[in-house]
Design an enzyme around this catalytic site. Structure first.
Site, PDB file in Angstrom:
ATOM      1  N   ASP A 166      56.469  88.997 -28.069  1.00  9.77           N
ATOM      2  CA  ASP A 166      56.177  90.366 -28.461  1.00  9.77           C
ATOM      3  C   ASP A 166      57.024  91.300 -27.590  1.00  9.77           C
ATOM      4  OD1 ASP A 166      54.692  92.547 -29.665  1.00  9.77           O
ATOM      5  OD2 ASP A 166      53.642  92.710 -27.756  1.00  9.77           O
ATOM      6  N   ASP A 216      50.539  90.257 -25.600  1.00 12.18           N
ATOM      7  CA  ASP A 216      49.542  90.839 -24.701  1.00 12.18           C
ATOM      8  C   ASP A 216      48.526  91.704 -25.420  1.00 12.18           C
ATOM      9  OD1 ASP A 216      51.224  93.072 -25.313  1.00 12.18           O
ATOM     10  OD2 ASP A 216      50.484  94.067 -23.501  1.00 12.18           O
ATOM     11  N   ASP A 240      48.387  90.844 -31.343  1.00  9.42           N
ATOM     12  CA  ASP A 240      49.036  89.533 -31.200  1.00  9.42           C
ATOM     13  C   ASP A 240      48.047  88.379 -31.341  1.00  9.42           C
ATOM     14  OD1 ASP A 240      51.537  90.740 -30.587  1.00  9.42           O
ATOM     15  OD2 ASP A 240      50.887  91.045 -28.526  1.00  9.42           O
TER      16      ASP A 240
END
Length: 688
Positions: A340, A572, A576
């Site tokens: 990410d 995080d 996600d």
């Protein structure tokens, strides 16, 4: 309660029974009747699941780990019972009446410990679901017609219906999904998009349930409620991904698949040969028991847990929390690492990266203007304002030194304004400057360069004249580029997957050396993309792709669906969580949300991406150590089986003793533990 009593029984029994082997130990502990009373509940109450499992396997004409456990412990126990009941008979045969209760208890204790640790790890997988559900608002302020008049009423979120008009005030969570009908505000949607900047909302814009309203008040019409909201869909995705994960077949189980039938066949053959050749049922029984005891999986029970225990300990020393053994095992097989952007590659919060005044870069001019800007911005709750005030503090400007502000006003989606020391300041977007007829030509070249680098620009005007410009961005973590380079050097492909816009994603990807990018991806799409990457034929595709790509449908379709590529996801945020759960290995940043951490398999405590490299290297070292342990777990037993069967009896008759088999089993356990402890010397390579 039964688990507690079982643990007390085992912990109380082991020291007493093992101590009975030590010369000088209190004599009453050598009493076989005492050992019988201690061992019986451990085997047939605490360890009953092994015998039940072995029975079921037998019914289905199969043999597994339970079969070997049941045969080994059962034979040791039954032989010891025979010795306890008929010691004189064995003495008359010139044999020592030794009992082997402790061998059976040790095996049961070790395997129960392993099952407990596995159950404890699996119980945490539901934490992500509970935390996700806890994100939604409990109530909603809804406009309802009561006695012909519109009235604001607070209702449980379950009572909100499609079409209801909902009112949201500053600082409140948006209860359900909908469309703004009146008012305006800025909404923190980072849980869904990963974008750290609040998104302006006005009439006609969509809002998402469980996101946080920051500044203004507005009304919206509910469009999705209950199980139809974005949050509910995220929950469903996490549940589906966690439920679909199949446990990896352990190498020990694979070996046991052929080892168990072979051992049983050898034991039967040993008894037949001894009885038919020697005509002595006692010797035949001793040889058979020796074969089964030496094949007993005591060291096998230690082989994986000891390495995992040391490996996870080394992980913790390096800032890596590993949820279970399967996660550590899968990590060494990874081929693609998906990362990410926000909060993973970057710091996850806006930071002032550039500051320039129209009067040049003279220090006094910069500081004087910065003092005025910080004085105005400290009255705003916007994240960009917080970034500017923090930057001012880093330049030595203290809050208590800031001048007072009159006529402060925050204009949603545009900026802030106020009067400081008789000067009117406007700080905000270029469009707002144009609306105020303020000329921005003097700093256009810098603005274009900064925005091309995916930075947000904040114009500073004093008394109607542009005086400065700030560049604000979500800054890269210092370790990101090094971590990406290290992963690529290990033969892994690194892919960026983000909900942020394409321009920003490409700029960050270029800065860290990532060639493959998926941008503007929502949570449900993230999980689907992980599935798609898992279906790719990694060996055929290799690393030939150049340039970022955002086509996540047809362009990367799998040419060989049966080829499963091992994919890790690093993130995080709440957005996600579905992808973390779907991935073969989910790695969360410890500085991120609790939901992401709960949905992941491995947590990087410090947020340093170099921990990914360390985790993979640690997995490789641990798996190699486990394989060595399995070798030690079997080599003494396999080599000792012919001896236990009595092949050397004509020369070394004393070897026909189950005590020798027990010693070989113990020595293999010592070898396993000693080898596992070598993992304490593990050091990560190329990530410091």
């Amino acid at each position: 309660m039964s688990g507690v009593i079982g643990a007390v029984l085992i912990l109380g029994t082991l020291p007493m029974m093992l101590g009975a082997r030590i010369p000088g130990w209190p004599m009453f502990l050598h009493n076989p009747w005492l050992q019988l009373m201690l061992a019986t509940p451990v085997l047939f109450w605490c360890g009953q699941s092994f015998y039940v499992g072995a029975g079921r396997a037998f019914v289905h004409r199969a043999a597994n780990m339970n079969t070997l456990v049941a045969l080994g412990t059962g034979t040791a126990y039954l032989y010891s019972v025979m010795v306890t009941l008929f010691p004189d008979f064995l003495v008359a045969q010139g044999l020592s009446p030794d009992v082997y209760y402790e061998a059976a208890v040790v095996i049961i204790a070790l395997l129960l410990l392993g099952r407990y640790l596995e159950h404890r790890a699996r119980s945490h997988t539901s934490d992500a679901i509970r935390q996700l559900m806890g994100l939604q608002a409990n109530t909603a302020r809804v406009v309802r017609a009561i006695n012909g008049e519109e009235t604001e009423v607070d209702l449980p979120i379950e009572a909100v219906m499609v079409g209801d008009i909902v009112i949201v005030r500053p600082g409140e969570k948006i209860p359900v999904d909908g469309e703004v009908t009146a008012g305006s505000s800025a909404v923190d949607e980072s849980m869904v998009t990963g974008e750290p900047m609040p998104v302006p909302k006005a009439q006609g814009d969509e809002v998402i349930g469980a996101t946080l309203n920051k500044t203004g008040s507005f009304r919206f019409k509910a469009s999705r409620v209950g199980q139809e909201t974005v949050l509910a869909q995220i929950v469903q995705l996490v549940q589906a991904a966690q439920g679909s994960k199949a446990p990896i077949q352990k190498l020990a189980d694979q070996v046991t698949g052929w080892f168990v039938p072979v051992v049983i066949a050898i034991a039967i053959l040993t008894f037949i040969l001894w009885f038919s050749v020697m005509g002595n049922i006692t010797l035949a029984l001793l040889a058979t028991v020796g074969v089964l005891i030496i094949a007993c999986p005591c060291a096998l029970g230690l082989a994986t847990p000891t390495s995992i225990m040391v490996g996870t300990g080394k992980g913790a020393e390096n800032g890596i929390l590993i949820k279970d053994a399967e996660s550590l095992e899968r990590a060494h097989q990874l081929q693609i690492v998906v990362v990410d952007k926000t909060g993973t590659l970057t710091e996850g919060k806006p930071t002032v990266t550039d500051y320039l005044t129209t009067k040049g870069i003279a220090h006094n001019n910069e500081i004087k203007l910065l003092q005025l800007v910080a004085a105005v911005e400290r009255h705003s709750e916007h994240p960009l304002a917080e970034a500017i005030v923090s930057y001012a503090e880093s330049q030595g400007i203290q809050r208590k030194q800031l001048a007072s502000v009159q006529d402060f006003d925050a204009v949603t989606g545009k900026g802030v304004q106020g009067i400081v020391n008789g000067h009117r300041l406007h700080i905000g977007t270029e469009r707002w400057m144009q609306e105020l007829a303020i000329n921005t030509q003097s700093l256009q070249s810098r603005r274009q360069a900064w925005e091309k680098a995916a930075k947000t620009t904040a114009w500073i005007a004093v008394d109607g004249q542009v005086e400065g410009l700030m560049g604000i961005a979500d800054a890269l973590k210092q370790s990101s580029a090094q971590a990406v380079a290290a992963l690529q050097s290990m033969g892994l492909e690194v892919v960026m997957l983000t909900g942020d816009n394409l321009q920003t994603a490409e700029a960050i990807a270029q800065a860290v050396g990532i060639r493959r990018v998926f941008a503007e991806v929502r949570p449900d799409q993230k999980a689907a993309l992980i599935q798609q990457l898992q279906s790719e034929d990694f060996s055929r595709r290799g690393h030939s792709r150049q340039g970022p790509s955002t086509d996540h449908q047809s362009k990367h379709s799998a040419s060989h669906p049966s080829q499963h590529t091992q994919v890790a996801m690093v993130g995080d945020g709440i957005n996600d969580a579905p992808a973390l759960a779907q991935a073969d290995v989910g790695l969360s940043i410890g500085t991120g949300t609790d939901v992401a951490i709960a949905a992941s398999d491995i947590t990087l405590i410090s947020g340093d991406l170099r921990g990914i490299v360390t985790a993979i290297q640690l997995s490789q070292a641990t798996i190699a150590n486990i394989r060595q342990n399995l070798f030690f777990a079997f080599i003494y037993n396999v080599a000792g089986i012919p001896i236990a069967a009595g092949i050397l009896y004509p020369i070394f008759g004393w070897l026909l003793n189950p005590m020798i088999a027990g010693a070989a089993m113990a020595f293999s356990s010592v070898s396993v533990v000693s080898n596992a402890l070598r993992l304490r010397n593990f050091q990560p390579r190329g990530v410091r």
